[in-house]
Write a protein that holds these residues in place. Sequence first.
Motif, PDB file in Angstrom:
ATOM      1  N   TYR A 157      20.907 125.502  73.975  1.00  0.00           N
ATOM      2  CA  TYR A 157      21.874 126.468  73.528  1.00  0.00           C
ATOM      3  C   TYR A 157      22.717 127.007  74.537  1.00  0.00           C
ATOM      4  O   TYR A 157      23.325 128.165  74.575  1.00  0.00           O
TER       5      TYR A 157
ATOM      6  N   MET B  69      22.120 131.324  70.663  1.00  0.00           N
ATOM      7  CA  MET B  69      21.562 130.967  69.178  1.00  0.00           C
ATOM      8  C   MET B  69      21.825 132.278  68.593  1.00  0.00           C
ATOM      9  O   MET B  69      20.824 133.264  68.539  1.00  0.00           O
TER      10      MET B  69
ATOM     11  N   ASN C 149      20.656 120.577  66.449  1.00  0.00           N
ATOM     12  CA  ASN C 149      20.534 121.063  67.819  1.00  0.00           C
ATOM     13  C   ASN C 149      20.350 119.758  68.491  1.00  0.00           C
ATOM     14  O   ASN C 149      19.272 118.953  68.603  1.00  0.00           O
TER      15      ASN C 149
ATOM     16  N   ILE D 167      11.541 122.356  64.667  1.00  0.00           N
ATOM     17  CA  ILE D 167      12.490 123.487  64.707  1.00  0.00           C
ATOM     18  C   ILE D 167      11.537 124.710  64.750  1.00  0.00           C
ATOM     19  O   ILE D 167      10.692 124.926  63.924  1.00  0.00           O
TER      20      ILE D 167
ATOM     21  N   GLU E  91      14.452 129.607  63.589  1.00  0.00           N
ATOM     22  CA  GLU E  91      15.593 128.643  63.565  1.00  0.00           C
ATOM     23  C   GLU E  91      15.726 128.042  62.057  1.00  0.00           C
ATOM     24  O   GLU E  91      16.942 127.596  61.856  1.00  0.00           O
TER      25      GLU E  91
END
Length: 288
Positions: A46, A51, A103, A123, A127
């Motif tokens: 990220y 995020m 991602n 994940i 998220e």
Amino acid sequence: MASTHRVAVIQWQIKELDPEYNHKTACSYIREAAAQGAELAVLPEYHLSGMVPTDPRWAVQAGETPQYLSSYQALAKELQVCIVPGTVIERHAAPSQKEIFYNTAYFISNDGTVLGSYRKKNIWHPERPHLTSSGPEHHVAIDTPIGRVGLLICWDVAFPEAFRELIADGAQIVIAPTYWTPHDGSSEIRAYNPDCEGLFLESTITSRCFENTCAVVFANAAGPSEDFLGLSQITLPVVGPVAKMGTEEGFIVADLDMAVVEAAERNYKVREDLKKEDWHYVYRHTQR
């Protein structure tokens, strides 16, 4: 034949929704690391926008990912250094016309070529309403100038199956961009140990090196210790971390001696067992 590679892990306090600042910071650190002889530079997960998916700007910035990837390709070619630019959020139109977000981590070669990419499979629970997993797609290793590499992202590290699949495909180095903080531990478990997440990372990374006879290059976000773990590190079996940071911003460059990985394999014979025709688990080590 074993070789030694100069590797840099880079960490800083990522500014949410400020990709220009974060990109500029990353490029500055990459230049400094290359000046110290780094052959590979790895950024955190990220690293461009953080995020913050509930902010409308986050989705807009996800659509700007290609321009930053191109910039890193140009930088890699200029400096002749391989770059794993942490992870970037990519926006895609799904068949339902509902946008989905992956991602994604990329491996950029020292000539600017993208050699491979990986979409996060495991994940993290908070998220899941916002990101799409790569699902049943196989973990695939990549041939790179520093050897055969596997890419994982953050919570993937918790799953030995992810490592095993990469090792079965010949990976000797696993690179894991991460955004892992103390707050990933609930108040319930932190009541038992306030540093449980640091303990998780410290013990798991070294364990994965031993149980897979591989090296791990781990890059996390950094900042004040109440909110960040840092702990970016370059870790080997047998010896553990050869270089490790705290929560400070910056980078470290260290030699990754692959002779240690080869010695670990001669001792533990993990890959040798994985290659056996009568291996009693479903995965196999490919003949590389």
